[in-house]
Design an enzyme around this catalytic site. Sequence first.
Site, PDB file in Angstrom:
ATOM      1  CG  ASP A  92      89.968  63.754  30.598  1.00 54.07           C
ATOM      2  OD1 ASP A  92      90.450  64.338  31.590  1.00 54.07           O
ATOM      3  OD2 ASP A  92      88.748  63.651  30.389  1.00 54.07           O
ATOM      4  CG  ASP A  96      83.385  59.506  20.470  1.00 53.52           C
ATOM      5  OD1 ASP A  96      83.467  58.267  20.497  1.00 53.52           O
ATOM      6  OD2 ASP A  96      83.634  60.239  21.453  1.00 53.52           O
ATOM      7  CG  HIS A 102      75.000  64.015  29.846  1.00 52.32           C
ATOM      8  ND1 HIS A 102      75.993  64.955  29.888  1.00 52.32           N
ATOM      9  CD2 HIS A 102      75.479  63.014  29.064  1.00 52.32           C
ATOM     10  CE1 HIS A 102      77.029  64.552  29.172  1.00 52.32           C
ATOM     11  NE2 HIS A 102      76.724  63.376  28.652  1.00 52.32           N
ATOM     12  CG  ASN A 139      87.568  59.514  24.767  1.00 50.03           C
ATOM     13  OD1 ASN A 139      87.054  59.743  23.683  1.00 50.03           O
ATOM     14  ND2 ASN A 139      86.875  59.064  25.815  1.00 50.03           N
ATOM     15  CE  LYS A 180      83.538  63.701  20.648  1.00 56.75           C
ATOM     16  NZ  LYS A 180      84.605  63.260  21.521  1.00 56.75           N
ATOM     17  CG  HIS A 200      88.044  62.867  26.587  1.00 53.83           C
ATOM     18  ND1 HIS A 200      87.926  62.842  27.956  1.00 53.83           N
ATOM     19  CD2 HIS A 200      86.914  62.316  26.102  1.00 53.83           C
ATOM     20  CE1 HIS A 200      86.773  62.287  28.281  1.00 53.83           C
ATOM     21  NE2 HIS A 200      86.138  61.954  27.182  1.00 53.83           N
ATOM     22  CB  THR A 213      93.741  50.834  36.926  1.00 52.79           C
ATOM     23  OG1 THR A 213      94.278  52.138  36.667  1.00 52.79           O
ATOM     24  CG2 THR A 213      93.627  50.073  35.624  1.00 52.79           C
ATOM     25  CG  ASN A 217      81.606  57.244  23.764  1.00 54.04           C
ATOM     26  OD1 ASN A 217      80.787  58.156  23.664  1.00 54.04           O
ATOM     27  ND2 ASN A 217      82.819  57.455  24.226  1.00 54.04           N
ATOM     28  CD  GLU A 221      86.512  61.031  20.085  1.00 56.61           C
ATOM     29  OE1 GLU A 221      86.530  62.052  19.352  1.00 56.61           O
ATOM     30  OE2 GLU A 221      86.225  61.074  21.296  1.00 56.61           O
ATOM     31  CG  ASN A 254      83.307  63.483  30.854  1.00 53.48           C
ATOM     32  OD1 ASN A 254      82.257  63.808  31.406  1.00 53.48           O
ATOM     33  ND2 ASN A 254      83.561  62.264  30.461  1.00 53.48           N
ATOM     34  NE  ARG A 308      78.236  61.000  32.510  1.00 54.87           N
ATOM     35  CZ  ARG A 308      78.853  61.442  31.441  1.00 54.87           C
ATOM     36  NH1 ARG A 308      79.892  62.239  31.570  1.00 54.87           N
ATOM     37  NH2 ARG A 308      78.444  61.096  30.236  1.00 54.87           N
ATOM     38  CE  LYS A 350      80.405  61.285  22.629  1.00 60.44           C
ATOM     39  NZ  LYS A 350      81.462  60.495  23.219  1.00 60.44           N
ATOM     40  CE1 TYR A 395      80.973  65.191  22.171  1.00 63.82           C
ATOM     41  CE2 TYR A 395      82.503  65.930  23.847  1.00 63.82           C
ATOM     42  CZ  TYR A 395      81.816  64.915  23.223  1.00 63.82           C
ATOM     43  OH  TYR A 395      81.968  63.622  23.666  1.00 63.82           O
TER      44      TYR A 395
HETATM   45  O1  LIG Z   1      84.273  59.730  24.305  1.00 66.58           O
HETATM   46  C1  LIG Z   1      84.147  60.904  24.616  1.00 66.58           C
HETATM   47  O2  LIG Z   1      84.566  61.784  23.903  1.00 66.58           O
HETATM   48  C2  LIG Z   1      83.516  61.139  25.900  1.00 66.58           C
HETATM   49  O3  LIG Z   1      83.428  60.236  26.642  1.00 66.58           O
HETATM   50  C3  LIG Z   1      83.038  62.471  26.245  1.00 66.58           C
HETATM   51  C4  LIG Z   1      81.887  62.483  27.201  1.00 66.58           C
HETATM   52  O4  LIG Z   1      81.931  61.514  28.167  1.00 66.58           O
HETATM   53  C5  LIG Z   1      80.585  62.310  26.497  1.00 66.58           C
HETATM   54  O5  LIG Z   1      80.507  61.129  25.804  1.00 66.58           O
HETATM   55  C6  LIG Z   1      79.447  62.424  27.453  1.00 66.58           C
HETATM   56  O6  LIG Z   1      79.612  63.123  28.464  1.00 66.58           O
HETATM   57  O7  LIG Z   1      78.397  61.885  27.137  1.00 66.58           O
HETATM   58 MG   LIG Z   2      85.426  59.953  22.680  1.00 66.89          MG
END
Ligand SMILES: O=C([O-])C(=O)C[C@H](O)[C@@H](O)C(=O)[O-]
Ligand SMILES: [Mg+2]
Length: 429
Positions: free
Chosen positions: A298, A226, A27, A274, A196, A325, A106, A228, A251, A327, A408, A198, A151
């Site tokens: 979301d 998760d 980030h 998500n 959870k 979800h 989209t 991604n 996830e 963010n 971002r 990431k 998270y």
């Molecule tokens: O898959 C998810 O839960 C997200 O995309 C949550 C956020 O975007 C997270 O991955 C992030 O902000 O790095």
């Molecule tokens: Mg996710």
Amino acid sequence: MNLTITDVTLTPILVADPPLLNTQGVHQPYTPRLIVEVETADGVTGVGETYGDAKYLELARPFAERLKGRQVSDLNGLFTVADQVAVDASRVENAVDVGGLRGVQTADKLRLSVVSGFEVACLDALGKALGLPVHTLLGGKVRDAVEYSAYLFYKWAHHPQGVPAEKDDWGAAVDPAGVVEQARRFTERYGFTSFKLKGGVFPPAEEIAAVRALAEAFPGHPLRLDPNGAWSVETSVEVARELGDVLEYLEDPALGTPAMAEVAARTGVPLATNMCVTTFAEIREAFTKGAVQVVLSDHHYWGGLRNTQQLAAVCRTFGVGVSMHSNTHLGISLAAMTHVAATVPDLHHACDSHYPWQSEDVLTERLTFEGGKVAVSDAPGLGVELDRERLAVLHRRWLDDDGTLRDRDDAAAMRIADPAWVTPSMPRW
Ligand SMILES: O=C([O-])C(=O)C[C@H](O)[C@@H](O)C(=O)[O-]
Ligand SMILES: [Mg+2]
């Protein structure tokens, strides 16, 4: 009572964000959000919040112009207004958003992300005008508090040297011990009971070890991982095999509905998403193929709180679970998420929230988690109050930015630490 919208204000801001790692990179030190305010002829105001990158802002501006003279109660009309706003073709050329973290991109989804900010602001104003909480406008709450999960992120102690950033007191988490320590602090500070992580940051074996360490430290607690979509089908099946006994769900282990369907067919571990179901159009294929067992809504990109209720109804029809979800959102969106989640009867998984990572907010009073839950406000509207001074400070930061942080870009942030970094091609493992 005059519910006519007489004024609409858009305030793009940059809010502090810690160096959280994901499969795309890290980030940036500040992340964009857009704060929406509507005002009625009677002087009642309502607030909403949505994604703040330039592509949302450029749609929100003409949208805001078209709102004046309409009624705050005309929520269905927001979608008509959205259809009148042109989306620049270049904004949807690559068809993915934030490297895919928010799924397909989209024109309609961009419009819906903007609608959601206005819908929440209108609901807030309408609730205040009528003296009713937003959950009542949505049909009424079925619970008094909404549960959220911790998270957990792999993270560095600081943003790369020389990069201006706000202080964060979480320290680093780059191995199983660091992840467990972060989880302990989440439970101490907020009382969360599900976790959870990431993933998609380190090779799967390291992330399996981290989840195993969490399972040992918090026996019996619901755990999720998760990445991604960073894994192949084979890797996903392997991770599911390794962690099947401790996972509440996996996830988005693999990218896209066909890959998710294959993973789902080969493991008993439920799959949440998500990423492959982020619009109504994606539901049919995913549900008929059995690709996902839980959809993480979301409300920003599904088009608001009422669309989230509709999504929940579709999920219920197909026997698919629903949760939320999150963010890098602020308190306005946490309040909005809590109101809608309070109205969804069959919410069986704690919702995601980035809020603990967001040290800055635009509210006079931050929302709090007690026992991992946010109490559902019965005050009129969302039950939050805008802190105009804070809003001005964060807007000033946006104005002063030369443009590098207004969109971002986790890969760009990573390149500051590692100039050779390129967005990984998927599957990464
Ligand atoms: O898959 C998810 O839960 C997200 O995309 C949550 C956020 O975007 C997270 O991955 C992030 O902000 O790095
Ligand atoms: Mg996710």
